[in-house]
Design a protein around this motif. Sequence first.
Motif, PDB file in Angstrom:
ATOM      1  N   ALA A 398       0.836  -1.202   0.000  1.00 22.88           N
ATOM      2  CA  ALA A 398       0.000   0.000   0.000  1.00 22.88           C
ATOM      3  C   ALA A 398       0.871   1.251   0.000  1.00 22.88           C
ATOM      4  CB  ALA A 398      -0.909   0.009   1.217  1.00 22.88           C
ATOM      5  N   PRO A 399       0.351   2.344  -0.562  1.00 23.48           N
ATOM      6  CA  PRO A 399       1.057   3.626  -0.423  1.00 23.48           C
ATOM      7  C   PRO A 399       1.274   3.966   1.052  1.00 23.48           C
ATOM      8  CG  PRO A 399      -0.695   3.788  -2.043  1.00 23.48           C
ATOM      9  CD  PRO A 399      -0.869   2.460  -1.376  1.00 23.48           C
ATOM     10  N   ALA A 400       2.399   4.590   1.335  1.00 21.37           N
ATOM     11  CA  ALA A 400       2.790   4.863   2.710  1.00 21.37           C
ATOM     12  C   ALA A 400       1.862   5.865   3.387  1.00 21.37           C
ATOM     13  CB  ALA A 400       4.219   5.395   2.738  1.00 21.37           C
ATOM     14  N   VAL A 401       1.705   5.701   4.711  1.00 21.28           N
ATOM     15  CA  VAL A 401       0.974   6.662   5.529  1.00 21.28           C
ATOM     16  C   VAL A 401       1.822   6.975   6.759  1.00 21.28           C
ATOM     17  CG1 VAL A 401      -1.271   5.822   4.731  1.00 21.28           C
ATOM     18  CG2 VAL A 401      -0.289   4.912   6.861  1.00 21.28           C
ATOM     19  N   GLU A 402       1.509   8.077   7.394  1.00 20.38           N
ATOM     20  CA  GLU A 402       2.182   8.433   8.637  1.00 20.38           C
ATOM     21  C   GLU A 402       1.475   7.771   9.816  1.00 20.38           C
ATOM     22  OE1 GLU A 402       4.922   9.907   8.710  1.00 20.38           O
ATOM     23  OE2 GLU A 402       5.062  11.226   6.969  1.00 20.38           O
ATOM     24  N   LEU A 403       2.256   7.560  10.895  1.00 20.72           N
ATOM     25  CA  LEU A 403       1.678   7.173  12.177  1.00 20.72           C
ATOM     26  C   LEU A 403       1.911   8.334  13.124  1.00 20.72           C
ATOM     27  CD1 LEU A 403       1.818   3.717  13.886  1.00 20.72           C
ATOM     28  CD2 LEU A 403       2.006   5.794  15.215  1.00 20.72           C
ATOM     29  N   ASN A 404       0.837   8.905  13.612  1.00 16.41           N
ATOM     30  CA  ASN A 404       0.919  10.150  14.379  1.00 16.41           C
ATOM     31  C   ASN A 404       1.476   9.922  15.783  1.00 16.41           C
ATOM     32  OD1 ASN A 404      -0.161  11.658  12.273  1.00 16.41           O
ATOM     33  ND2 ASN A 404      -2.261  11.289  12.958  1.00 16.41           N
ATOM     34  N   THR A 405       2.193  10.943  16.257  1.00 10.92           N
ATOM     35  CA  THR A 405       2.684  10.932  17.633  1.00 10.92           C
ATOM     36  C   THR A 405       1.505  11.085  18.585  1.00 10.92           C
ATOM     37  OG1 THR A 405       4.791  11.885  16.959  1.00 10.92           O
ATOM     38  CG2 THR A 405       4.186  12.090  19.281  1.00 10.92           C
ATOM     39  N   LEU A 406       1.542  10.277  19.646  1.00 10.49           N
ATOM     40  CA  LEU A 406       0.490  10.315  20.664  1.00 10.49           C
ATOM     41  C   LEU A 406       1.124  10.649  22.007  1.00 10.49           C
ATOM     42  CD1 LEU A 406      -2.416   9.728  21.695  1.00 10.49           C
ATOM     43  CD2 LEU A 406      -1.725   7.314  21.881  1.00 10.49           C
ATOM     44  N   TYR A 407       0.826  11.868  22.512  1.00 10.77           N
ATOM     45  CA  TYR A 407       1.247  12.249  23.863  1.00 10.77           C
ATOM     46  C   TYR A 407       0.076  11.957  24.789  1.00 10.77           C
ATOM     47  CZ  TYR A 407       4.927  14.885  21.462  1.00 10.77           C
ATOM     48  OH  TYR A 407       5.978  15.255  20.669  1.00 10.77           O
ATOM     49  N   ALA A 408       0.280  11.064  25.740  1.00 12.15           N
ATOM     50  CA  ALA A 408      -0.844  10.699  26.600  1.00 12.15           C
ATOM     51  C   ALA A 408      -0.327  10.148  27.920  1.00 12.15           C
ATOM     52  CB  ALA A 408      -1.729   9.667  25.914  1.00 12.15           C
ATOM     53  N   ILE A 409      -1.089  10.398  28.989  1.00 16.01           N
ATOM     54  CA  ILE A 409      -0.782   9.861  30.319  1.00 16.01           C
ATOM     55  C   ILE A 409      -2.069   9.450  31.004  1.00 16.01           C
ATOM     56  CG2 ILE A 409       1.357  11.149  30.728  1.00 16.01           C
ATOM     57  CD1 ILE A 409      -0.312  13.208  32.296  1.00 16.01           C
ATOM     58  N   SER A 410      -1.898   8.606  32.001  1.00 18.24           N
ATOM     59  CA  SER A 410      -3.010   8.330  32.920  1.00 18.24           C
ATOM     60  C   SER A 410      -2.548   8.697  34.328  1.00 18.24           C
ATOM     61  CB  SER A 410      -3.423   6.870  32.864  1.00 18.24           C
ATOM     62  OG  SER A 410      -2.390   6.029  33.334  1.00 18.24           O
ATOM     63  N   THR A 411      -3.485   9.245  35.114  1.00 19.79           N
ATOM     64  CA  THR A 411      -3.184   9.679  36.488  1.00 19.79           C
ATOM     65  C   THR A 411      -4.346   9.275  37.385  1.00 19.79           C
ATOM     66  OG1 THR A 411      -4.281  11.833  36.263  1.00 19.79           O
ATOM     67  CG2 THR A 411      -1.962  11.709  35.616  1.00 19.79           C
ATOM     68  N   PRO A 412      -4.131   9.289  38.705  1.00 22.72           N
ATOM     69  CA  PRO A 412      -5.267   9.095  39.608  1.00 22.72           C
ATOM     70  C   PRO A 412      -6.288  10.210  39.406  1.00 22.72           C
ATOM     71  CG  PRO A 412      -3.194   8.865  40.784  1.00 22.72           C
ATOM     72  CD  PRO A 412      -2.865   9.416  39.434  1.00 22.72           C
ATOM     73  N   ALA A 413      -7.512   9.914  39.734  1.00 22.07           N
ATOM     74  CA  ALA A 413      -8.583  10.897  39.514  1.00 22.07           C
ATOM     75  C   ALA A 413      -8.510  12.064  40.489  1.00 22.07           C
ATOM     76  CB  ALA A 413      -9.944  10.214  39.616  1.00 22.07           C
ATOM     77  N   ALA A 414      -7.903  11.877  41.696  1.00 24.08           N
ATOM     78  CA  ALA A 414      -7.926  12.948  42.709  1.00 24.08           C
ATOM     79  C   ALA A 414      -6.733  12.812  43.651  1.00 24.08           C
ATOM     80  CB  ALA A 414      -9.226  12.898  43.501  1.00 24.08           C
ATOM     81  N   ILE A 415      -6.390  13.942  44.300  1.00 20.24           N
ATOM     82  CA  ILE A 415      -5.422  13.968  45.416  1.00 20.24           C
ATOM     83  C   ILE A 415      -6.231  14.277  46.668  1.00 20.24           C
ATOM     84  CG2 ILE A 415      -3.386  15.084  46.387  1.00 20.24           C
ATOM     85  CD1 ILE A 415      -2.677  15.996  43.535  1.00 20.24           C
ATOM     86  N   ASN A 416      -6.210  13.383  47.623  1.00 23.65           N
ATOM     87  CA  ASN A 416      -7.001  13.575  48.846  1.00 23.65           C
ATOM     88  C   ASN A 416      -6.045  13.880  49.999  1.00 23.65           C
ATOM     89  OD1 ASN A 416      -8.765  13.547  50.992  1.00 23.65           O
ATOM     90  ND2 ASN A 416      -9.612  11.499  50.505  1.00 23.65           N
ATOM     91  N   TYR A 417      -6.034  15.164  50.424  1.00 25.20           N
ATOM     92  CA  TYR A 417      -5.124  15.583  51.498  1.00 25.20           C
ATOM     93  C   TYR A 417      -5.673  15.256  52.882  1.00 25.20           C
ATOM     94  CZ  TYR A 417      -2.408  18.238  48.054  1.00 25.20           C
ATOM     95  OH  TYR A 417      -1.624  18.609  46.998  1.00 25.20           O
ATOM     96  N   GLY A 418      -6.910  14.843  52.968  1.00 26.48           N
ATOM     97  CA  GLY A 418      -7.502  14.539  54.272  1.00 26.48           C
ATOM     98  C   GLY A 418      -7.912  15.820  55.009  1.00 26.48           C
ATOM     99  N   SER A 419      -7.972  15.752  56.359  1.00 28.43           N
ATOM    100  CA  SER A 419      -8.434  16.880  57.192  1.00 28.43           C
ATOM    101  C   SER A 419      -7.239  17.591  57.825  1.00 28.43           C
ATOM    102  CB  SER A 419      -9.368  16.379  58.296  1.00 28.43           C
ATOM    103  OG  SER A 419     -10.533  15.802  57.750  1.00 28.43           O
ATOM    104  N   LEU A 420      -7.232  18.908  57.705  1.00 27.31           N
ATOM    105  CA  LEU A 420      -6.185  19.748  58.292  1.00 27.31           C
ATOM    106  C   LEU A 420      -6.825  20.949  58.960  1.00 27.31           C
ATOM    107  CD1 LEU A 420      -3.589  19.788  55.345  1.00 27.31           C
ATOM    108  CD2 LEU A 420      -3.330  18.568  57.510  1.00 27.31           C
ATOM    109  N   ASN A 421      -6.213  21.394  60.025  1.00 27.49           N
ATOM    110  CA  ASN A 421      -6.660  22.618  60.692  1.00 27.49           C
ATOM    111  C   ASN A 421      -5.927  23.816  60.112  1.00 27.49           C
ATOM    112  OD1 ASN A 421      -8.416  21.356  62.550  1.00 27.49           O
ATOM    113  ND2 ASN A 421      -6.623  20.762  63.830  1.00 27.49           N
ATOM    114  N   PRO A 422      -6.512  25.008  60.233  1.00 27.81           N
ATOM    115  CA  PRO A 422      -5.802  26.213  59.808  1.00 27.81           C
ATOM    116  C   PRO A 422      -4.460  26.311  60.523  1.00 27.81           C
ATOM    117  CG  PRO A 422      -8.110  26.703  60.191  1.00 27.81           C
ATOM    118  CD  PRO A 422      -7.892  25.314  60.685  1.00 27.81           C
ATOM    119  N   SER A 423      -3.506  26.877  59.832  1.00 34.00           N
ATOM    120  CA  SER A 423      -2.142  27.071  60.323  1.00 34.00           C
ATOM    121  C   SER A 423      -1.377  25.752  60.460  1.00 34.00           C
ATOM    122  CB  SER A 423      -2.119  27.811  61.675  1.00 34.00           C
ATOM    123  OG  SER A 423      -2.680  29.097  61.536  1.00 34.00           O
TER     124      SER A 423
END
Length: 528
Positions: A398-423
């Motif tokens: 077949a005539p040549a085609v390009e294969l595109n660069t794929l920039y992709a990551i997977s990460t956790p859905a959230a960062i849970n810092y828990g409970s903290l008091n002011p200061s």
Amino acid sequence: MGSGTLTTSKNDELVVAGLTVNADASNFSAWTNSFTERNDFSSKTGVSNTRSTFGAADRIVGAAGAYTTTATSALSGAWIGQIASFRIASLLTQSTYQWFANADSTGVGSALAAQDSVVTVFAAGNTFRLRLLLHVADAQVLTSGVSLKLQFAAKGTGTCAAPAGGSPAVYTDISAAAGEVRYYNNPTPADGAALTANAGDPTHLGHTVVPESYEEANAFTNAQGAILSGQDGLWDFALVNDSALNSSNYCFRAVYATGAILSSYGVYPELTIGNQPPSLSGTALNGGAAISLVEGTTKSVSVAATATDPNGFSDFASATSTIYRSGVGAACAANNSNCYAVASCSFSSCAGNSCTVTCTASMQFFADPTDIGTFAAETWMGTITVVDKQGASASSTAPAVELNTLYAISTPAAINYGSLNPSTDTGATNQTMVITNTGNAAITIPVSGADMTGPGTIPVSQQKYSLSSFTYSAGGTALTAVSTASGLNLAKPTSTTPVQGTLYWGVGVPNGTPSGSYGGTNTIIAAP
């Protein structure tokens, strides 16, 4: 007096009449209607009333019809007579033949082979003509004086004189409706029409050739003219390869309409069903479009073509394919980064001599890109090879085609810092974010964020991150609203083994921050 009548059905028959009278008449008077007396005699033994007189006469008649003769004895008496006809069978020999291309007429196309030579024909539906000479060895064959039919058999492991092991294994009448080889109905000429002589027609030892008829069905006769002793009659048969097996040989012979064979067969017309290799056209990889992969999983990528086999689409045996980066070549070893071997392709939309052949690979998300980067000077290609049942093959890329660069990551859905008091802050307790490269290129990981909001606001800079665990008061890099390189770099994956890195996170809550639940958005990017 005695008489008899006989109706003949053929020309040139011998009519014989016989008469016996119970009287000693010595002889009969002349026989009527051109019958020639051959003999008469009387029996003179015994008593007079047991004596008899016998007589016989004959005549060769030139045309079919009713014939009567009468003979008169000198004395009267009881009598009995018989009249019968006889016809000398001509000795027919299958003498020579030639194959021609078919034409929609009582003429033929060009010769397909030399006289008395085997011809090779190909695809099912291929039409051709057989011109066959039958030699008259002795008594002439008067017009319409013989009825014949054409038969064929697969030669198999035997000979045309004694076929064995093929299909059909014995000589079989050629049909106009079905069979490996059958009669072909051309649109224009009529079955039984006078054939049109051709300068290339077969000849036999210089004998006169009598052109007879064009045939599309059994049986056939010499309706176009008588064939004298020492002459040959020529017939023309329109035939088609209906379902004959490739690489098989088929033999042909004429027989009488009763199935009786001719006196001899000097030759047997023979043809071979030859194999023509397949071909491919319209080959395309991914429909001719650039390939865009799916992060973290596979994508079905196909190379397809139209496969054509002159022997019919049923002759296809298999198809294989390789989809590959041009730098490694079509003979590459299977590798999910640059070479995909498809061991079995599918055939679909088959009709006549052609099918669509489709070869599909499950291409991994980390396959090498060619639009930019290390392999920017290369492309992706797809090659198909199709093989028929005789082992003949064809390949197409077949005539040549390009294969595109794929920039992709997977990460956790959230960062849970828990409970903290002011200061207060998270101190040495970090939240970890495992980041996985789900694309096909090496990447950096820029990060940015926004203020967390709730009953109040926690500024974005209160969050910190690091490539290793840290104590909030002493380490970490403050998050900003501007996308900034985190320092985490992930290599290009080369297998399904995850390529991962970890960012460590902490947060401090300013003094006076109202109590409540706070949330915000951090942006993690896959970048070159």
